[in-house]
Design a protein around this motif. Structure first.
Motif, PDB file in Angstrom:
ATOM      1  N   ALA A   1       9.696  15.829   2.089  1.00  0.00           N
ATOM      2  CA  ALA A   1      10.057  16.651   3.245  1.00  0.00           C
ATOM      3  C   ALA A   1       8.836  17.245   3.941  1.00  0.00           C
ATOM      4  CB  ALA A   1      11.005  17.767   2.808  1.00  0.00           C
ATOM      5  N   GLY A   2       7.820  17.683   3.163  1.00  0.00           N
ATOM      6  CA  GLY A   2       6.659  18.290   3.802  1.00  0.00           C
ATOM      7  C   GLY A   2       5.359  17.589   3.484  1.00  0.00           C
ATOM      8  N   ALA A   3       5.417  16.381   2.944  1.00  0.00           N
ATOM      9  CA  ALA A   3       4.205  15.674   2.525  1.00  0.00           C
ATOM     10  C   ALA A   3       3.758  14.671   3.592  1.00  0.00           C
ATOM     11  CB  ALA A   3       4.448  14.948   1.201  1.00  0.00           C
ATOM     12  N   ALA A   4       2.448  14.403   3.606  1.00  0.00           N
ATOM     13  CA  ALA A   4       1.902  13.439   4.554  1.00  0.00           C
ATOM     14  C   ALA A   4       2.175  12.013   4.078  1.00  0.00           C
ATOM     15  CB  ALA A   4       0.394  13.655   4.698  1.00  0.00           C
ATOM     16  N   PRO A   5       2.536  11.088   4.970  1.00  0.00           N
ATOM     17  CA  PRO A   5       2.776   9.692   4.563  1.00  0.00           C
ATOM     18  C   PRO A   5       1.496   9.048   4.042  1.00  0.00           C
ATOM     19  CG  PRO A   5       3.696  10.140   6.737  1.00  0.00           C
ATOM     20  CD  PRO A   5       2.826  11.301   6.392  1.00  0.00           C
ATOM     21  N   ARG A   6       1.670   8.051   3.168  1.00  0.00           N
ATOM     22  CA  ARG A   6       0.513   7.343   2.602  1.00  0.00           C
ATOM     23  C   ARG A   6       0.918   5.902   2.304  1.00  0.00           C
ATOM     24  NH1 ARG A   6      -4.399   8.354  -0.297  1.00  0.00           N
ATOM     25  NH2 ARG A   6      -5.267   6.277  -0.625  1.00  0.00           N
ATOM     26  N   ARG A   7       0.102   4.947   2.748  1.00  0.00           N
ATOM     27  CA  ARG A   7       0.318   3.542   2.402  1.00  0.00           C
ATOM     28  C   ARG A   7      -0.684   3.164   1.323  1.00  0.00           C
ATOM     29  NH1 ARG A   7       2.742  -1.022   4.102  1.00  0.00           N
ATOM     30  NH2 ARG A   7       1.676  -3.006   3.794  1.00  0.00           N
ATOM     31  N   ARG A   8      -0.206   2.492   0.303  1.00  0.00           N
ATOM     32  CA  ARG A   8      -1.047   2.144  -0.843  1.00  0.00           C
ATOM     33  C   ARG A   8      -1.134   0.621  -0.957  1.00  0.00           C
ATOM     34  NH1 ARG A   8       1.299   7.187  -2.223  1.00  0.00           N
ATOM     35  NH2 ARG A   8      -0.317   8.585  -3.056  1.00  0.00           N
ATOM     36  N   ASP A   9      -2.326   0.089  -0.667  1.00  0.00           N
ATOM     37  CA  ASP A   9      -2.517  -1.353  -0.688  1.00  0.00           C
ATOM     38  C   ASP A   9      -2.397  -1.928  -2.096  1.00  0.00           C
ATOM     39  OD1 ASP A   9      -2.921  -1.285   2.015  1.00  0.00           O
ATOM     40  OD2 ASP A   9      -5.115  -1.288   1.891  1.00  0.00           O
ATOM     41  N   TRP A  10      -2.531  -1.090  -3.115  1.00  0.00           N
ATOM     42  CA  TRP A  10      -2.474  -1.577  -4.499  1.00  0.00           C
ATOM     43  C   TRP A  10      -1.051  -1.690  -5.032  1.00  0.00           C
ATOM     44  CZ3 TRP A  10      -0.350   2.374  -7.339  1.00  0.00           C
ATOM     45  CH2 TRP A  10      -0.546   3.683  -6.870  1.00  0.00           C
ATOM     46  N   LEU A  11      -0.064  -1.405  -4.212  1.00  0.00           N
ATOM     47  CA  LEU A  11       1.333  -1.549  -4.621  1.00  0.00           C
ATOM     48  C   LEU A  11       1.882  -2.900  -4.169  1.00  0.00           C
ATOM     49  CD1 LEU A  11       2.854   1.948  -3.762  1.00  0.00           C
ATOM     50  CD2 LEU A  11       2.461   1.013  -6.048  1.00  0.00           C
ATOM     51  N   ALA A  12       2.644  -3.548  -5.025  1.00  0.00           N
ATOM     52  CA  ALA A  12       3.343  -4.766  -4.628  1.00  0.00           C
ATOM     53  C   ALA A  12       4.462  -4.421  -3.663  1.00  0.00           C
ATOM     54  CB  ALA A  12       3.909  -5.472  -5.860  1.00  0.00           C
ATOM     55  N   ASP A  13       4.808  -5.375  -2.826  1.00  0.00           N
ATOM     56  CA  ASP A  13       5.903  -5.201  -1.883  1.00  0.00           C
ATOM     57  C   ASP A  13       6.838  -6.407  -1.988  1.00  0.00           C
ATOM     58  OD1 ASP A  13       7.514  -4.216   0.087  1.00  0.00           O
ATOM     59  OD2 ASP A  13       6.195  -4.758   1.749  1.00  0.00           O
ATOM     60  N   PRO A  14       7.993  -6.234  -2.642  1.00  0.00           N
ATOM     61  CA  PRO A  14       8.540  -4.984  -3.158  1.00  0.00           C
ATOM     62  C   PRO A  14       7.978  -4.605  -4.536  1.00  0.00           C
ATOM     63  CG  PRO A  14      10.087  -6.756  -3.559  1.00  0.00           C
ATOM     64  CD  PRO A  14       8.953  -7.353  -2.766  1.00  0.00           C
ATOM     65  N   LEU A  15       7.981  -3.306  -4.793  1.00  0.00           N
ATOM     66  CA  LEU A  15       7.658  -2.789  -6.120  1.00  0.00           C
ATOM     67  C   LEU A  15       8.943  -2.710  -6.923  1.00  0.00           C
ATOM     68  CD1 LEU A  15       5.701  -1.333  -8.142  1.00  0.00           C
ATOM     69  CD2 LEU A  15       6.479   0.815  -7.081  1.00  0.00           C
ATOM     70  N   ARG A  16       8.895  -3.236  -8.148  1.00  0.00           N
ATOM     71  CA  ARG A  16      10.104  -3.277  -8.966  1.00  0.00           C
ATOM     72  C   ARG A  16      10.151  -2.112  -9.953  1.00  0.00           C
ATOM     73  NH1 ARG A  16       9.795  -8.419  -7.028  1.00  0.00           N
ATOM     74  NH2 ARG A  16      11.895  -9.216  -6.726  1.00  0.00           N
ATOM     75  N   LEU A  17      11.345  -1.541 -10.091  1.00  0.00           N
ATOM     76  CA  LEU A  17      11.616  -0.477 -11.051  1.00  0.00           C
ATOM     77  C   LEU A  17      12.735  -0.943 -11.969  1.00  0.00           C
ATOM     78  CD1 LEU A  17      10.353   2.526 -11.026  1.00  0.00           C
ATOM     79  CD2 LEU A  17      10.026   1.220  -8.929  1.00  0.00           C
ATOM     80  N   ALA A  18      12.636  -0.618 -13.237  1.00  0.00           N
ATOM     81  CA  ALA A  18      13.696  -0.966 -14.182  1.00  0.00           C
ATOM     82  C   ALA A  18      13.849   0.160 -15.189  1.00  0.00           C
ATOM     83  CB  ALA A  18      13.397  -2.282 -14.898  1.00  0.00           C
TER      84      ALA A  18
END
Length: 565
Positions: free
Chosen positions: A152-169
């Motif tokens: 809600a009050g945080a600045a956006p950030r793009r992280r090149d080291w993340l896969a797209d899509p990033l998987r969660l399990a």
């Protein structure tokens, strides 16, 4: 040239080193895992920023975080991380002020989030669902929602080291079970039905990073992330949080959670058969039967740590290309993928040389629960691979204090007292474990999460960079997968401080009133008919005070045995 006019480091054009995080369950010791994740994110962000500036100490190779998986407290930490990844995450170090602590979702959830007074609350008694567990989940539910709405009050950030899509399990225990059909061509029994209770809730987050990865599969819930989206909770957050809370729902202590897996999830199931001799193995694809074969199958989920306490196999298989038979290269000169396991409960407690007590009903039940939990925590073969010096596809971060002789053990965590519940007794316990997680992660990234210097990953490193980051391992030069740039490196910057052991920071007697209130709510919740409550009330008055005294005494004894009192 970089933006500040200096000579930029050339970007590496080779394939990225892929890695996944496996976060084991640890009850209140999740604070340790949260601290470790806090440092890892800080290190990756600092490295990306240094590369963009063209700093000379910023190696040019690339990494890609493909998957994060966890069970129990590891699932909760994974969920908080995923929800925060579209935004700036300010690290919390020793000495950080209150504003920085509140602005970090990992710290806010684990250190400031939940204490024993919250878990002994009575708010659930007034809810529509009523009392469904020994502990009050109200505060835990609020923390989950706050984590989803962190941006809600945080600045956006793009992280090149993340896969797209990033998987969660998230590893969960499916209390309903899933039945599968297997054919047998040599028998009159054409089908064998077996119920399986070890399950996974899978998600694929797009829009977070810059490293391409395979698209979402039918057994995954696809989530398109957007910074500051006002409908995050209703669109994906409620379902995502419910899955994480289900993974952490230890039976009786916290309520189970109703899950709605994607339609057709169980059509993707596989069974791996080992090969005979030198022959390759075989993968069978059983057919779901009964309710699991329907499009809208639902089940109630309990703690994933009861069956699979880290979901390590899910990460390993994902890195191998989703092929259950494939492996990841272990040779340090060739490895291109690795699982990084964070396990706060690795290691056994001090040996108990006391004679075995006589067999009793209560003693047998207690020993059975303890045995099942210990067996599910980490398979010996997984620990052995992660600890071997010649295996470069699996690494581990575990709690370690230098005065313990270098041994990695849960006894280094204050929260590991009382079977992992001890951290809820004092914020100072959770703060210690969080800061130790940061310190141990720094040590691991600088000196243990490494590959042989001849690995092609480092082909474009300069000689100065090699000299700056080199690790000598018995005469073999190794280099880090995630370089710690600037002040983050313990040799060239500042080592994370070893936090003081939080001796004497908890007073079990301070929880007597809260225990009384919670016990009263449990009595009313379990004994529903008014006439039974009326009949049993005198007996309850006789039992309640001794029960409370025994609970307080047990907490005090557990703290003493762990060196905290």
């Amino acid at each position: 040239m970089s933006r500040d006019g200096t000579q930029a480091t050339p970007a590496d054009t080779g394939p990225a080193f892929e890695f996944g995080l496996s976060l084991a369950g640890g009850v209140s010791c999740g604070a340790f895992s949260a601290g470790a994740i806090d440092f890892i994110v800080e290190a990756l962000d600092a490295w990306q920023a240094a590369r963009e500036r063209g700093d000379a100490d910023a190696p040019p190779h690339r990494v890609s975080l493909r998957m994060v998986a966890g069970a129990s407290s590891g699932a909760l930490t994974s969920a908080v991380l995923a929800a925060a990844l579209p935004y700036e995450i300010g690290a919390v170090r020793a000495g950080s002020d209150g504003a920085a602590q509140k602005a970090n979702p990992l710290f806010a959830a684990w250190v400031d989030g939940t204490g024993l007074h919250d878990l002994l609350g009575t708010a659930d008694a007034a809810s529509a669902a009523g009392v469904r567990s020994l502990l009050d989940p109200t505060r835990v539910d609020l923390i989950a929602r706050n984590a989803i709405e962190f941006g809600a009050g945080a600045a956006p950030r793009r992280r090149d080291w993340l896969a797209d899509p990033l998987r969660l399990a998230f590893s969960v225990t499916n209390l309903r079970g899933v039945s599968f059909s297997l054919g047998n061509g040599r028998s009159q029994v054409r089908r064998i039905l077996s119920a399986m209770h070890g399950d996974l809730m899978r998600f694929a987050f797009s829009g977070l990073g810059g490293a391409p990865a395979p698209a979402a599969r039918p057994d995954e819930t696809a989530i398109a992330m957007a910074a500051h989206a006002p409908d995050a909770w209703d669109r994906w957050g409620r379902r995502f949080a419910t899955a994480a809370l289900g993974s952490a729902a230890f039976p009786l202590f916290l309520p189970s959670r109703r899950q709605q897996p994607p339609a057709g999830q169980y059509a993707q199931a596989s069974i791996v058969l080992p090969g005979a001799g030198c022959e390759p193995g075989e993968v069978l694809h059983p057919r779901p039967e009964g309710p699991a074969a329907q499009p809208h199958y639902e089940f109630d989920a309990a703690d994933g740590g009861l069956i699979d306490n880290n979901a390590l196999d899910a990460v390993r298989t994902e890195l191998a290309g989703n092929d259950p038979l494939a492996g990841n290269e272990r040779d340090g000169r060739l490895a291109r993928r690795a699982v990084l396991l964070i396990d706060p409960l690795l290691g056994a407690p001090k040996a108990d040389n006391a004679p075995l007590p006589p067999i009793s009903l209560g003693g047998t039940l207690s020993a059975l629960v303890r045995t099942l939990l210990d067996q599910a925590r980490l398979r010996p073969q997984d620990a052995a691979l992660a600890l071997r010096s010649d295996v470069y596809s699996r690494f581990i971060i575990a709690p370690q204090r230098e005065e313990a002789g270098g041994e990695a053990s849960s006894r280094s965590l204050a929260g590991a007292s009382l079977g992992g519940l001890g951290g809820y007794l004092a914020r100072e316990f959770r703060l210690h474990d969080y800061l130790l997680g940061r310190r141990n992660a720094q040590q691991a990234l600088a000196g243990r999460f490494v590959l042989h210097a001849d690995n092609p990953l480092f082909a474009s490193w300069s000689q100065d960079q090699r000299a700056h980051f080199a690790v000598d391992s018995n005469g073999v030069t190794e280099l880090p997968v995630i370089p710690l740039v600037g002040a983050l490196h313990p040799r060239h910057g500042q080592a994370e401080a070893l936090p003081d052991w939080p001796l004497g920071q908890a007073d079990p007697a301070a929880y007597a009133a809260a225990l009384d209130a919670r016990l009263g709510v449990l009595f009313s919740g379990l004994v529903r008919p008014w006439y039974l409550r009326w009949l049993l009330w005198p007996l309850w008055l006789l039992v309640r005070r001794p029960l409370r005294r025994r609970l307080v005494a047990a907490m005090a004894g557990g703290l003493r045995s762990h060196g905290l009192a």
